[in-house]
Design a protein around this motif. Sequence first.
Motif, short mmCIF file in Angstrom:
data_model
loop_
_atom_site.label_atom_id
_atom_site.label_comp_id
_atom_site.label_asym_id
_atom_site.label_seq_id
_atom_site.Cartn_x
_atom_site.Cartn_y
_atom_site.Cartn_z
N SER A 149 -48.78 -73.32 -11.03
CA SER A 149 -48.32 -71.94 -10.89
C SER A 149 -47.63 -71.70 -9.55
O SER A 149 -46.61 -71.00 -9.49
N VAL A 150 -48.17 -72.26 -8.49
CA VAL A 150 -47.58 -72.06 -7.16
C VAL A 150 -46.18 -72.66 -7.09
O VAL A 150 -45.22 -72.04 -6.60
N VAL A 151 -46.03 -73.89 -7.57
CA VAL A 151 -44.71 -74.54 -7.55
C VAL A 151 -43.73 -73.80 -8.46
O VAL A 151 -42.57 -73.58 -8.09
N ALA A 152 -44.19 -73.40 -9.64
CA ALA A 152 -43.30 -72.70 -10.58
C ALA A 152 -42.84 -71.36 -10.03
O ALA A 152 -41.65 -71.02 -10.11
N VAL A 153 -43.74 -70.58 -9.45
CA VAL A 153 -43.36 -69.29 -8.89
C VAL A 153 -42.46 -69.47 -7.66
O VAL A 153 -41.51 -68.71 -7.46
N SER A 154 -42.75 -70.48 -6.85
CA SER A 154 -41.91 -70.73 -5.68
C SER A 154 -40.48 -71.08 -6.10
O SER A 154 -39.50 -70.60 -5.49
N PHE A 155 -40.35 -71.91 -7.13
CA PHE A 155 -39.02 -72.26 -7.62
C PHE A 155 -38.36 -71.11 -8.37
O PHE A 155 -37.16 -71.10 -8.56
N LEU A 156 -39.17 -70.14 -8.81
CA LEU A 156 -38.60 -68.97 -9.48
C LEU A 156 -37.95 -68.02 -8.49
O LEU A 156 -36.87 -67.47 -8.76
N VAL A 157 -38.57 -67.81 -7.34
CA VAL A 157 -38.03 -66.86 -6.36
C VAL A 157 -36.96 -67.51 -5.48
O VAL A 157 -36.20 -66.80 -4.82
N ILE A 158 -36.89 -68.84 -5.45
CA ILE A 158 -35.81 -69.55 -4.75
C ILE A 158 -35.15 -70.43 -5.80
O ILE A 158 -35.72 -71.43 -6.22
N ASP A 159 -33.95 -70.06 -6.23
CA ASP A 159 -33.33 -70.73 -7.36
C ASP A 159 -32.67 -72.04 -6.93
O ASP A 159 -32.78 -72.49 -5.78
N GLY A 160 -31.95 -72.66 -7.87
CA GLY A 160 -31.37 -73.97 -7.62
C GLY A 160 -30.13 -73.99 -6.78
O GLY A 160 -29.59 -75.06 -6.49
N MET A 161 -29.61 -72.83 -6.34
CA MET A 161 -28.38 -72.81 -5.55
C MET A 161 -28.45 -73.59 -4.24
O MET A 161 -27.50 -74.31 -3.93
N PRO A 162 -29.45 -73.48 -3.35
CA PRO A 162 -30.63 -72.59 -3.44
C PRO A 162 -30.37 -71.27 -2.70
O PRO A 162 -29.72 -71.25 -1.66
N GLN A 163 -30.91 -70.19 -3.24
CA GLN A 163 -30.84 -68.90 -2.58
C GLN A 163 -32.06 -68.08 -2.95
O GLN A 163 -32.66 -68.31 -4.00
N LEU A 164 -32.41 -67.14 -2.09
CA LEU A 164 -33.59 -66.30 -2.31
C LEU A 164 -33.25 -65.21 -3.31
O LEU A 164 -32.28 -64.47 -3.14
N ARG A 165 -34.07 -65.09 -4.34
CA ARG A 165 -33.87 -64.06 -5.37
C ARG A 165 -34.85 -62.93 -5.12
O ARG A 165 -35.96 -62.90 -5.66
N SER A 166 -34.44 -61.99 -4.28
CA SER A 166 -35.34 -60.91 -3.87
C SER A 166 -35.70 -60.00 -5.02
O SER A 166 -36.79 -59.41 -5.05
N GLU A 167 -34.80 -59.86 -5.99
CA GLU A 167 -35.08 -58.94 -7.10
C GLU A 167 -36.24 -59.41 -7.96
O GLU A 167 -36.82 -58.62 -8.71
N ARG A 168 -36.59 -60.67 -7.85
CA ARG A 168 -37.70 -61.18 -8.65
C ARG A 168 -39.06 -60.94 -8.01
O ARG A 168 -40.09 -61.16 -8.65
N ILE A 169 -39.09 -60.52 -6.76
CA ILE A 169 -40.37 -60.27 -6.10
C ILE A 169 -40.52 -58.82 -5.69
O ILE A 169 -41.57 -58.42 -5.21
N ILE A 170 -39.49 -57.98 -5.87
CA ILE A 170 -39.55 -56.63 -5.35
C ILE A 170 -40.63 -55.81 -6.03
O ILE A 170 -41.38 -55.07 -5.38
N ASN A 171 -40.77 -55.94 -7.36
CA ASN A 171 -41.79 -55.16 -8.06
C ASN A 171 -43.19 -55.59 -7.64
O ASN A 171 -44.07 -54.76 -7.42
N LYS A 172 -43.40 -56.89 -7.51
CA LYS A 172 -44.71 -57.39 -7.10
C LYS A 172 -45.03 -56.97 -5.67
O LYS A 172 -46.15 -56.55 -5.36
N ALA A 173 -44.04 -57.06 -4.79
CA ALA A 173 -44.28 -56.69 -3.40
C ALA A 173 -44.57 -55.20 -3.26
O ALA A 173 -45.40 -54.79 -2.47
N MET A 174 -43.88 -54.36 -4.04
CA MET A 174 -44.12 -52.93 -3.97
C MET A 174 -45.52 -52.58 -4.46
O MET A 174 -46.18 -51.71 -3.92
N ARG A 175 -46.00 -53.29 -5.48
CA ARG A 175 -47.36 -53.05 -5.95
C ARG A 175 -48.39 -53.50 -4.91
O ARG A 175 -49.43 -52.88 -4.73
N SER A 176 -48.11 -54.61 -4.23
CA SER A 176 -49.05 -55.13 -3.25
C SER A 176 -49.15 -54.24 -2.02
O SER A 176 -50.21 -54.09 -1.43
N THR A 177 -48.02 -53.62 -1.63
CA THR A 177 -48.01 -52.79 -0.43
C THR A 177 -48.07 -51.31 -0.73
O THR A 177 -48.00 -50.50 0.19
N GLY A 178 -48.18 -50.95 -2.00
CA GLY A 178 -48.22 -49.54 -2.35
C GLY A 178 -46.90 -48.83 -2.13
O GLY A 178 -46.84 -47.63 -1.92
#
Length: 208
Positions: A149-178
């Motif tokens: 799960s850790v490797v899969a999620v890490s490769f999900l938020v950083i794609d093969g370009m490689p570049q950071l895909r912030s839109e894939r973590i924004i909902n999770k981060a907003m829930r974590s920080t309220g």
Amino acid sequence: MFWITFTAIFGSAISVGLIGSMFAMNFDPPYTASKFIPTMGMLFGNTMVGVSLGMDSVLVSVDTRRDIVECMLCYGASRWETVWPIAVDAARTAMVPSITSMGITGLISIPGMMSGQILGGADVMDAARYQQVIVFMISASVALGVVFSVVAVSFLVIDGMPQLRSERIINKAMRSTGGKGMGQRTPATTQSCSSIVRLKAWKNIDSR
């Protein structure tokens, strides 16, 4: 995220449960309901906790270290080089409960399975052996699920370009920080990162 979570929990628990029941516990057949169902319940419950902790740690780390991740990618770091420190920290955090539980079993605490067998009249050595096997199976299942799960999620938020895909973590981060602190960066870090990127761009222009 759903399929990563489902595959990590279900795949690791089923594989470890079948192998452990067949070779360690000598169940014949290994999927005997009266023994296999309680074993799988313990594996599913502990693996779910480990996978949840690991995935949450990856998403929070990527969000809080966003400037560092972007700087590494700007300098040409590969996908794996960028993900490696985040994945190691997340896996270590997720494995702490299982390792701690395995270290104190039988010394400080007596788990429910072992105490239940002893109270039911089973031999103490047999109860201890079964509990030891269960603890090792739980640790193996959690480790397998956490790594996947850790490797899969890490490769999900950083794609093969490689570049950071912030839109894939924004909902999770907003829930974590309220909803607070999303995207907040230290001014010094942001300025340093921007300066590095600009300096590299100017060097590329001069080289041409």
